[in-house]
Write a protein that holds these residues in place. Structure first.
Motif, PDB file in Angstrom:
ATOM      1  N   VAL A 164       7.253 -20.950  20.251  1.00 61.28           N
ATOM      2  CA  VAL A 164       8.328 -20.420  21.093  1.00 61.28           C
ATOM      3  C   VAL A 164       9.495 -19.964  20.226  1.00 61.28           C
ATOM      4  O   VAL A 164       9.957 -18.823  20.318  1.00 61.28           O
ATOM      5  N   SER A 165       9.980 -20.858  19.372  1.00 61.91           N
ATOM      6  CA  SER A 165      11.177 -20.542  18.587  1.00 61.91           C
ATOM      7  C   SER A 165      10.934 -19.387  17.622  1.00 61.91           C
ATOM      8  O   SER A 165      11.773 -18.485  17.494  1.00 61.91           O
ATOM      9  N   ASP A 166       9.780 -19.365  16.960  1.00 62.22           N
ATOM     10  CA  ASP A 166       9.518 -18.302  15.986  1.00 62.22           C
ATOM     11  C   ASP A 166       9.362 -16.940  16.653  1.00 62.22           C
ATOM     12  O   ASP A 166       9.808 -15.920  16.118  1.00 62.22           O
ATOM     13  N   SER A 167       8.734 -16.902  17.836  1.00 61.63           N
ATOM     14  CA  SER A 167       8.568 -15.612  18.514  1.00 61.63           C
ATOM     15  C   SER A 167       9.904 -15.096  19.032  1.00 61.63           C
ATOM     16  O   SER A 167      10.190 -13.894  18.959  1.00 61.63           O
ATOM     17  N   ILE A 168      10.751 -15.983  19.532  1.00 58.23           N
ATOM     18  CA  ILE A 168      12.062 -15.559  20.033  1.00 58.23           C
ATOM     19  C   ILE A 168      12.961 -15.121  18.881  1.00 58.23           C
ATOM     20  O   ILE A 168      13.745 -14.173  19.011  1.00 58.23           O
ATOM     21  N   LYS A 169      12.828 -15.764  17.728  1.00 60.67           N
ATOM     22  CA  LYS A 169      13.595 -15.337  16.554  1.00 60.67           C
ATOM     23  C   LYS A 169      13.160 -13.943  16.102  1.00 60.67           C
ATOM     24  O   LYS A 169      13.987 -13.141  15.646  1.00 60.67           O
ATOM     25  N   ILE A 171      12.072 -11.626  18.099  1.00 61.78           N
ATOM     26  CA  ILE A 171      12.682 -10.727  19.084  1.00 61.78           C
ATOM     27  C   ILE A 171      14.160 -10.523  18.763  1.00 61.78           C
ATOM     28  O   ILE A 171      14.677  -9.402  18.790  1.00 61.78           O
ATOM     29  N   ASP A 172      14.846 -11.601  18.427  1.00 59.87           N
ATOM     30  CA  ASP A 172      16.269 -11.508  18.098  1.00 59.87           C
ATOM     31  C   ASP A 172      16.490 -10.636  16.869  1.00 59.87           C
ATOM     32  O   ASP A 172      17.488  -9.916  16.776  1.00 59.87           O
ATOM     33  N   ASP A 173      15.553 -10.678  15.934  1.00 59.21           N
ATOM     34  CA  ASP A 173      15.647  -9.860  14.723  1.00 59.21           C
ATOM     35  C   ASP A 173      15.592  -8.370  15.053  1.00 59.21           C
ATOM     36  O   ASP A 173      16.091  -7.539  14.297  1.00 59.21           O
ATOM     37  N   ASP A 214       8.347  -9.158  26.789  1.00 62.13           N
ATOM     38  CA  ASP A 214       8.831  -9.401  25.428  1.00 62.13           C
ATOM     39  C   ASP A 214       7.913  -8.742  24.401  1.00 62.13           C
ATOM     40  O   ASP A 214       8.379  -8.205  23.385  1.00 62.13           O
ATOM     41  N   SER A 215       6.615  -8.778  24.665  1.00 61.17           N
ATOM     42  CA  SER A 215       5.657  -8.141  23.754  1.00 61.17           C
ATOM     43  C   SER A 215       5.883  -6.633  23.702  1.00 61.17           C
ATOM     44  O   SER A 215       5.847  -6.028  22.618  1.00 61.17           O
ATOM     45  N   GLU A 216       6.123  -6.027  24.854  1.00 59.18           N
ATOM     46  CA  GLU A 216       6.383  -4.589  24.888  1.00 59.18           C
ATOM     47  C   GLU A 216       7.648  -4.245  24.111  1.00 59.18           C
ATOM     48  O   GLU A 216       7.708  -3.230  23.412  1.00 59.18           O
TER      49      GLU A 216
END
Length: 226
Positions: A164-169, A171-173, A214-216
């Motif tokens: 969860v945290s790595d995928s959201i990071k 996205i934030d990047d 989020d993937s899109e």
């Protein structure tokens, strides 16, 4: 010395590709420099040679490294570490890693929402996201999804929090805009309401759609820099 077991799973070799880029910059390698061989890099990063081989192949694919038959692997000519090319390649690989992590989440998190037994932590995390701004948004986004994983009867799900945290990071990047945050805010509210109302199938569908959105976003971010 016994060689470490190869692990060529996509997320791992992508991670090693990023570490090789960092290592290149830290060591001040220049265009045309020969890099250490697979065995030496495997020792540096504590992974198998097969993983290093796939990581190097990825960097060759995006023209950061080149293989010269009979001579070894070299930093590509005309590659300037301070221009946008290497930075764009770095971010593209980060987005790829984020997409792999979202694929894992899509297999697990919708089920966790469907099986949710404690709506209060999810609601608390949703309200915290509503009030958040700046860097707090990412932290509260992570907290919201971790609350979903933690609120089932399965005690092992919180071990997946790093996905969860790595995928959201990732996205934030990609520097999401206000429209992105408004969309996330709306979807968090809908997920929370479905869980509170005990509509398990709707909660499942909403979380899956949220991850797909989020993937899109990450796919579009990657496309924009390539």
């Amino acid at each position: 010395m016994k060689e470490k077991k190869d692990d060529t799973r996509d997320p791992l070799y992508k991670e090693i590709s990023l570490k090789i880029i960092d290592f290149m910059i830290e060591q001040h390698w220049q265009e045309g420099d020969k890099i250490p061989n697979e065995y030496e890099l495997a020792q540096v990063f504590h992974v198998g040679r097969g993983t290093v081989r796939k990581a190097i192949a990825e960097l060759v694919r995006i023209h950061i490294l080149e293989i010269r038959r009979g001579k070894g692997t070299f930093v590509c000519e005309n590659l300037h570490f301070h221009d946008e090319k290497i930075r764009e390649a770095y971010h593209a690989m980060e987005y790829d890693r984020g997409l792999y992590l979202l694929q894992i989440r899509a297999l697990i998190e919708p089920w966790a929402a469907k099986e949710n037994k404690l709506s209060a932590p999810v609601r608390s995390a949703w309200l915290a996201y509503e009030k958040a701004d700046g860097e707090q948004r990412m932290e509260q986004d992570i907290a919201f999804h971790e609350a979903i994983l933690a609120s089932t009867a399965n005690p092992l799900l919180p071990q997946l929090n790093r996905y969860v945290s790595d995928s959201i990071k990732a996205i934030d990047d990609a520097r999401p805009d206000e429209a992105f945050f408004r969309r996330v805010q709306k979807e968090h509210r809908q997920i929370c309401e479905a869980i509170e109302e005990g509509d398990h199938d709707l909660a499942y569908a909403l979380v899956l759609a949220h991850i797909e959105h989020d993937s899109e976003f990450l796919k579009e971010a990657k496309h924009a820099i390539l």
